[in-house]
Design a protein around this motif. Structure first.
Motif, PDB file in Angstrom:
ATOM      1  N   HIS A  11       0.492  17.144 -52.313  1.00 37.56           N
ATOM      2  CA  HIS A  11       0.569  16.988 -50.974  1.00 37.56           C
ATOM      3  C   HIS A  11      -0.393  16.203 -50.290  1.00 37.56           C
ATOM      4  O   HIS A  11      -1.609  16.060 -50.758  1.00 37.56           O
ATOM      5  CB  HIS A  11       0.668  18.171 -50.429  1.00 37.56           C
ATOM      6  N   GLU A  14     -10.859  22.571 -50.666  1.00 41.02           N
ATOM      7  CA  GLU A  14      -9.487  22.907 -50.902  1.00 41.02           C
ATOM      8  C   GLU A  14      -9.283  24.247 -50.245  1.00 41.02           C
ATOM      9  O   GLU A  14      -8.281  24.418 -49.618  1.00 41.02           O
ATOM     10  CB  GLU A  14      -9.043  22.697 -52.319  1.00 41.02           C
ATOM     11  N   VAL A  26      -1.625  25.287 -54.888  1.00 37.22           N
ATOM     12  CA  VAL A  26      -2.537  24.377 -54.191  1.00 37.22           C
ATOM     13  C   VAL A  26      -3.494  23.587 -55.341  1.00 37.22           C
ATOM     14  O   VAL A  26      -3.563  22.255 -55.325  1.00 37.22           O
ATOM     15  CB  VAL A  26      -3.303  24.998 -53.079  1.00 37.22           C
ATOM     16  N   HIS A  40      -6.920  24.939 -46.881  1.00 34.19           N
ATOM     17  CA  HIS A  40      -5.894  25.765 -46.872  1.00 34.19           C
ATOM     18  C   HIS A  40      -6.061  27.058 -46.358  1.00 34.19           C
ATOM     19  O   HIS A  40      -4.922  27.848 -46.487  1.00 34.19           O
ATOM     20  CB  HIS A  40      -5.215  25.361 -48.173  1.00 34.19           C
ATOM     21  N   HIS A  56      -3.074  15.694 -46.547  1.00 33.87           N
ATOM     22  CA  HIS A  56      -3.268  16.356 -45.238  1.00 33.87           C
ATOM     23  C   HIS A  56      -3.389  15.531 -44.192  1.00 33.87           C
ATOM     24  O   HIS A  56      -4.691  14.562 -44.152  1.00 33.87           O
ATOM     25  CB  HIS A  56      -4.693  17.039 -45.542  1.00 33.87           C
ATOM     26  N   HIS A 110      -6.673  13.604 -52.067  1.00 30.62           N
ATOM     27  CA  HIS A 110      -5.828  14.605 -52.392  1.00 30.62           C
ATOM     28  C   HIS A 110      -4.775  14.572 -53.189  1.00 30.62           C
ATOM     29  O   HIS A 110      -3.915  15.429 -53.668  1.00 30.62           O
ATOM     30  CB  HIS A 110      -5.350  15.422 -51.024  1.00 30.62           C
ATOM     31  N   HIS A 143      -0.335  19.949 -57.387  1.00 30.32           N
ATOM     32  CA  HIS A 143      -0.953  19.473 -56.086  1.00 30.32           C
ATOM     33  C   HIS A 143      -0.759  18.085 -55.823  1.00 30.32           C
ATOM     34  O   HIS A 143      -1.314  17.098 -56.257  1.00 30.32           O
ATOM     35  CB  HIS A 143      -2.548  19.420 -56.185  1.00 30.32           C
TER      36      HIS A 143
HETATM   37 ZN   LIG Z   1      -4.923  20.123 -50.630  1.00 29.88          ZN
END
Ligand SMILES: [Zn+2]
Ligand SMILES: [Zn+2]
Length: 323
Positions: free
Chosen positions: A132, A256, A234, A260, A134, A145, A130
């Motif tokens: 990434h 989360e 994720v 997603h 947002h 995140h 994880h």
């Molecule tokens: Zn996320």
């Protein structure tokens, strides 16, 4: 066409990874002289692989450590029975990837033992994928995140292609240590690889449906199943250790899932389902109980059966969702 070629080349590269350094010899080399060879395996998937490779060979026996473990081996402590088993071993087969921390010290003290590291030369996934952001959210949200876990994920046997590589490395090692039986090890290897390869075929056709799906896993092991299926992990909820998840961590996972729009949660038989079920109740996601193959039946087809069951669960899960 070009894509296919590149894919083929990368598969060949993976399978041809050099097994250099796969065998470590500690102390005097007690090479097998025909008087009986005891292969000791560190834990379940290594046991099943070795059982297949050494199947039907006179004087060669495979014994497993960590027999009475109920989950994954992360918190395992060797028993006196394990110690006795180890002291009678000429060969020890390890998974590698830091899965055998529980026996590192003991192995360091063993003399005249040959160690096969079945994942030697393999590139591992790391603890969490994880990383990434947002972008549609504010700065604060983005920061929250980015997780940084750099620990090695050693559960490679759950990717069939990697497991096949492990089978080859174990066989190479045994052929070097016990050249008298090379022909039989090779024959067994071939037989087993054909069976495992047929699983690979099933995963490949599943991948056409599962590829790109975002999932949340409740044991790092499923990251390798996800890798096989082109899925994106994720979040990996760590239920491996003894510490329970805090309310804050559970809330984070729920958030989360909503962000997603995640539909799939992978948990497993060996662990408590309460957390996953609680999260399921608060979201639209569904819990699927998969098998990590850290424990199981003792017959040599157990890996094949366990994976087959995983494939059936996945087929059902994706057929339902695609209706
Ligand atoms: Zn996320
Ligand atoms: Zn584990």
């Amino acid at each position: 066409m070009k894509r296919k070629l590149i894919y083929l080349l990368s598969v060949m590269l993976l399978l041809s990874l050099t097994s250099y350094g796969a065998i470590k010899i500690k102390g005097e080399n007690k090479q097998y002289q025909g008087e009986g060879l005891t292969i000791v395996t560190s834990f379940y998937p290594m046991y099943i692989a070795s059982l297949n490779i050494a199947d039907g060979i006179d004087g060669v026996q495979v014994v497993n450590l960590t027999e009475n473990q109920t989950g994954c081996v992360h918190d395992y402590q060797l028993t006196t029975k394990d110690m006795r088993t180890l002291s009678g071993a000429q060969v020890v087969v390890l998974n590698g990837g830091e899965m055998e921390e529980f026996m590192e010290d003991v192995l360091d003290q063993q003399e005249g033992i040959q160690i096969i590291d079945s994942s030697a030369g393999m590139k591992f996934l790391t603890g969490s994928t994880h990383d990434h952001n947002h972008e549609e959210n504010g700065d604060q949200q983005e920061d929250s995140h980015v997780h940084n876990h750099s620990n090695i994920n050693g559960h490679v046997w759950l990717n069939v292609e990697r497991y096949m590589k492990q089978i080859q490395t174990i066989t190479d090692g045994l052929c070097k240590i016990d050249p008298l039986h090379e022909g039989m090890y090779r024959k067994n290897e071939e037989t087993y690889l054909v069976k495992v390869q047929s699983l690979k075929g099933e995963f490949d056709s599943l991948k056409e449906i599962t590829s790109g799906t975002e999932i949340i896993i409740f044991h790092d092991s499923f990251a390798y199943l996800a890798e096989e299926l082109g899925m994106e992990v994720v979040h990996a909820v760590n239920t491996d250790g003894e510490t329970a998840l805090s309310a804050g961590e559970i809330a984070e996972v729920v958030e989360e899932i909503k962000l997603h729009d995640i539909a799939y949660l992978f948990t497993e038989e060996q662990y408590e389902h309460t957390i996953a079920e609680r999260i399921e109740a608060e979201t639209n996601a569904t819990v699927y109980v998969m098998d990590s193959l850290v424990t199981g039946g003792l017959d040599k087809d157990s890996y094949l059966k366990g994976m087959k069951k995983n494939i059936e669960i996945l087929k059902e899960a994706f057929a339902v969702k695609n209706k």
